[in-house]
Design a protein around this motif. Structure first.
Motif, PDB file in Angstrom:
ATOM      1  N   ASP A  50      46.008  46.103  42.995  1.00 63.63           N
ATOM      2  CA  ASP A  50      45.420  47.441  42.952  1.00 63.63           C
ATOM      3  C   ASP A  50      44.753  47.714  41.606  1.00 63.63           C
ATOM      4  O   ASP A  50      44.489  48.864  41.259  1.00 63.63           O
ATOM      5  CB  ASP A  50      46.495  48.503  43.215  1.00 63.63           C
ATOM      6  N   ASP A  51      44.487  46.675  40.842  1.00 65.61           N
ATOM      7  CA  ASP A  51      43.869  46.846  39.529  1.00 65.61           C
ATOM      8  C   ASP A  51      42.453  47.402  39.696  1.00 65.61           C
ATOM      9  O   ASP A  51      41.627  46.811  40.392  1.00 65.61           O
ATOM     10  CB  ASP A  51      43.811  45.492  38.810  1.00 65.61           C
ATOM     11  N   PRO A  52      42.148  48.559  39.090  1.00 63.21           N
ATOM     12  CA  PRO A  52      40.810  49.166  39.268  1.00 63.21           C
ATOM     13  C   PRO A  52      39.682  48.344  38.656  1.00 63.21           C
ATOM     14  O   PRO A  52      38.518  48.589  38.942  1.00 63.21           O
ATOM     15  CB  PRO A  52      40.943  50.530  38.574  1.00 63.21           C
ATOM     16  N   ARG A  53      40.029  47.365  37.813  1.00 59.29           N
ATOM     17  CA  ARG A  53      38.983  46.543  37.227  1.00 59.29           C
ATOM     18  C   ARG A  53      38.405  45.539  38.211  1.00 59.29           C
ATOM     19  O   ARG A  53      37.331  44.981  37.988  1.00 59.29           O
ATOM     20  CB  ARG A  53      39.521  45.808  35.994  1.00 59.29           C
ATOM     21  N   PHE A  54      39.099  45.287  39.330  1.00 57.22           N
ATOM     22  CA  PHE A  54      38.581  44.354  40.331  1.00 57.22           C
ATOM     23  C   PHE A  54      37.357  44.959  41.015  1.00 57.22           C
ATOM     24  O   PHE A  54      37.346  46.106  41.403  1.00 57.22           O
ATOM     25  CB  PHE A  54      39.641  44.042  41.388  1.00 57.22           C
ATOM     26  N   GLY A  55      36.307  44.182  41.141  1.00 63.06           N
ATOM     27  CA  GLY A  55      35.083  44.653  41.778  1.00 63.06           C
ATOM     28  C   GLY A  55      34.277  45.601  40.911  1.00 63.06           C
ATOM     29  O   GLY A  55      33.505  46.411  41.429  1.00 63.06           O
ATOM     30  N   ASN A  56      34.489  45.555  39.579  1.00 64.13           N
ATOM     31  CA  ASN A  56      33.740  46.407  38.637  1.00 64.13           C
ATOM     32  C   ASN A  56      33.958  47.891  38.876  1.00 64.13           C
ATOM     33  O   ASN A  56      33.089  48.710  38.609  1.00 64.13           O
ATOM     34  CB  ASN A  56      32.242  46.102  38.695  1.00 64.13           C
ATOM     35  N   GLU A  57      35.135  48.241  39.443  1.00 63.29           N
ATOM     36  CA  GLU A  57      35.424  49.657  39.648  1.00 63.29           C
ATOM     37  C   GLU A  57      35.731  50.361  38.335  1.00 63.29           C
ATOM     38  O   GLU A  57      35.653  51.565  38.220  1.00 63.29           O
ATOM     39  CB  GLU A  57      36.603  49.808  40.609  1.00 63.29           C
TER      40      GLU A  57
ATOM     41  N   ASP B  12      39.638  23.011  43.981  1.00 64.42           N
ATOM     42  CA  ASP B  12      38.249  22.940  43.530  1.00 64.42           C
ATOM     43  C   ASP B  12      37.455  24.125  44.090  1.00 64.42           C
ATOM     44  O   ASP B  12      37.874  24.791  45.042  1.00 64.42           O
ATOM     45  CB  ASP B  12      37.600  21.636  43.996  1.00 64.42           C
ATOM     46  N   ASP B  13      36.285  24.378  43.492  1.00 62.37           N
ATOM     47  CA  ASP B  13      35.325  25.366  44.001  1.00 62.37           C
ATOM     48  C   ASP B  13      35.912  26.768  44.085  1.00 62.37           C
ATOM     49  O   ASP B  13      35.653  27.525  45.035  1.00 62.37           O
ATOM     50  CB  ASP B  13      34.772  24.950  45.378  1.00 62.37           C
ATOM     51  N   ALA B  14      36.734  27.145  43.129  1.00 64.49           N
ATOM     52  CA  ALA B  14      37.255  28.505  43.099  1.00 64.49           C
ATOM     53  C   ALA B  14      36.154  29.470  42.657  1.00 64.49           C
ATOM     54  O   ALA B  14      35.190  29.086  41.999  1.00 64.49           O
ATOM     55  CB  ALA B  14      38.447  28.595  42.145  1.00 64.49           C
ATOM     56  N   ASP B  15      36.288  30.738  43.053  1.00 66.82           N
ATOM     57  CA  ASP B  15      35.315  31.768  42.704  1.00 66.82           C
ATOM     58  C   ASP B  15      35.985  32.795  41.808  1.00 66.82           C
ATOM     59  O   ASP B  15      36.924  33.481  42.229  1.00 66.82           O
ATOM     60  CB  ASP B  15      34.785  32.437  43.982  1.00 66.82           C
ATOM     61  N   ILE B  16      35.520  32.923  40.560  1.00 72.84           N
ATOM     62  CA  ILE B  16      36.127  33.849  39.611  1.00 72.84           C
ATOM     63  C   ILE B  16      36.004  35.295  40.079  1.00 72.84           C
ATOM     64  O   ILE B  16      36.789  36.165  39.671  1.00 72.84           O
ATOM     65  CB  ILE B  16      35.484  33.672  38.209  1.00 72.84           C
ATOM     66  N   GLU B  17      35.037  35.572  40.964  1.00 71.06           N
ATOM     67  CA  GLU B  17      34.874  36.939  41.482  1.00 71.06           C
ATOM     68  C   GLU B  17      36.054  37.361  42.350  1.00 71.06           C
ATOM     69  O   GLU B  17      36.240  38.545  42.623  1.00 71.06           O
ATOM     70  CB  GLU B  17      33.574  37.046  42.285  1.00 71.06           C
ATOM     71  N   ASN B  18      36.849  36.401  42.815  1.00 70.75           N
ATOM     72  CA  ASN B  18      38.016  36.722  43.643  1.00 70.75           C
ATOM     73  C   ASN B  18      39.250  37.055  42.810  1.00 70.75           C
ATOM     74  O   ASN B  18      40.291  37.409  43.369  1.00 70.75           O
ATOM     75  CB  ASN B  18      38.340  35.553  44.577  1.00 70.75           C
ATOM     76  N   MET B  19      39.144  36.930  41.506  1.00 73.30           N
ATOM     77  CA  MET B  19      40.282  37.212  40.641  1.00 73.30           C
ATOM     78  C   MET B  19      40.693  38.679  40.762  1.00 73.30           C
ATOM     79  O   MET B  19      39.883  39.582  40.596  1.00 73.30           O
ATOM     80  CB  MET B  19      39.913  36.883  39.197  1.00 73.30           C
ATOM     81  N   GLY B  20      41.960  38.905  41.107  1.00 75.87           N
ATOM     82  CA  GLY B  20      42.490  40.260  41.221  1.00 75.87           C
ATOM     83  C   GLY B  20      42.296  40.913  42.569  1.00 75.87           C
ATOM     84  O   GLY B  20      42.592  42.091  42.731  1.00 75.87           O
ATOM     85  N   GLU B  21      41.820  40.152  43.577  1.00 73.81           N
ATOM     86  CA  GLU B  21      41.512  40.777  44.868  1.00 73.81           C
ATOM     87  C   GLU B  21      42.766  41.238  45.612  1.00 73.81           C
ATOM     88  O   GLU B  21      42.682  42.115  46.471  1.00 73.81           O
ATOM     89  CB  GLU B  21      40.723  39.800  45.748  1.00 73.81           C
ATOM     90  N   ASN B  22      43.916  40.680  45.314  1.00 71.97           N
ATOM     91  CA  ASN B  22      45.144  41.053  46.018  1.00 71.97           C
ATOM     92  C   ASN B  22      45.986  42.051  45.232  1.00 71.97           C
ATOM     93  O   ASN B  22      47.197  42.149  45.438  1.00 71.97           O
ATOM     94  CB  ASN B  22      45.972  39.796  46.322  1.00 71.97           C
TER      95      ASN B  22
END
Length: 232
Positions: free
Chosen positions: A209-216, A197-207
């Protein structure tokens, strides 16, 4: 030989001096005095961020010079309920799950001038999270005339707490009133999975090297979607 131009100590560049006995006791011959002055500023209704209000001739005065102006630049402070864009306002419309499904007729928020804004939503007109209602003429006033902008209400459905019904019979009765469950996809293999429960979609891809993570990285062809508003 070096020549320099300096300001006269006696007249301070004025070109004339006063005898000690003729000097004003208040300014001591400087022809100006310091004083505090209360300035009254009128801000027209409907003024917006960044507008300038000029008080002519109210700047510091100097002998033999025309005084300048004082220029005020308006800065809007954030409001706890309303946001503004031009002459339009937006606010959150908080409703319960029951009101979202069955309608309501009540005051939904207090306006800037203290008026209660009342709305009626008829039974069968379901509101969903993210829906947007527009109330014409309830925004900020225009600087000229009697017209006003519009008020946009963004729907936020407050769901009940876990266990809000006390027994299984109550849940069974609720299920009979609600639409049936959606059809499940037909697959040859089924896995029963665990979830958090209570997952945060902003954490998707944090682990990764995808440049799309963090709006890069952002696709220039993709435009942000905007909620569709209904006139009320």
């Amino acid at each position: 030989m070096r020549r320099e131009t300096v300001l006269c100590d006696a007249c301070q560049g004025a070109g004339s001096t006063f005898k000690e006995k003729d000097r004003c006791k208040k300014c001591k011959g400087k022809r100006t005095t310091e004083e505090k002055k209360v300035l009254e500023l009128y801000i027209p209704r409907g003024s917006i961020q960044g507008e300038r209000i000029v008080l002519e001739g109210e700047a510091d005065q100097f002998p033999d010079q025309i005084p300048g102006d004082i220029v005020f630049t308006l800065a809007e402070e954030p409001h706890e309920t309303f946001s503004r864009l031009g002459n339009d306002l937006s606010a959150e419309l908080k409703i319960s799950l029951g009101e979202a499904l069955a309608g309501f007729n009540r005051v939904v928020l207090e306006h800037l001038d203290g008026r209660g804004i009342s709305m009626e939503r008829k039974q069968g007109q379901i509101l969903r999270p993210g829906d947007c209602l527009k109330v014409p003429g309830e925004g900020m006033p225009f600087k000229r005339g009697d017209a006003k902008g519009d008020l946009y209400l963004l729907v936020n459905v407050e769901f009940p707490d876990d266990g809000f019904l006390k027994d299984a019979a109550a849940y069974d009765a609720l299920l009979k009133m609600l639409p049936p469950p959606l059809d499940a996809p037909k697959t040859e293999e089924v896995d029963e999975v665990e979830y958090e429960d209570d997952a945060d979609i902003e954490n998707m891809g944090e682990n990764s090297d995808d440049p799309r993570f963090g709006n890069e990285w952002q696709d220039e062809d993709v435009e942000d979607g905007q909620p569709q508003c209904q006139a009320q």
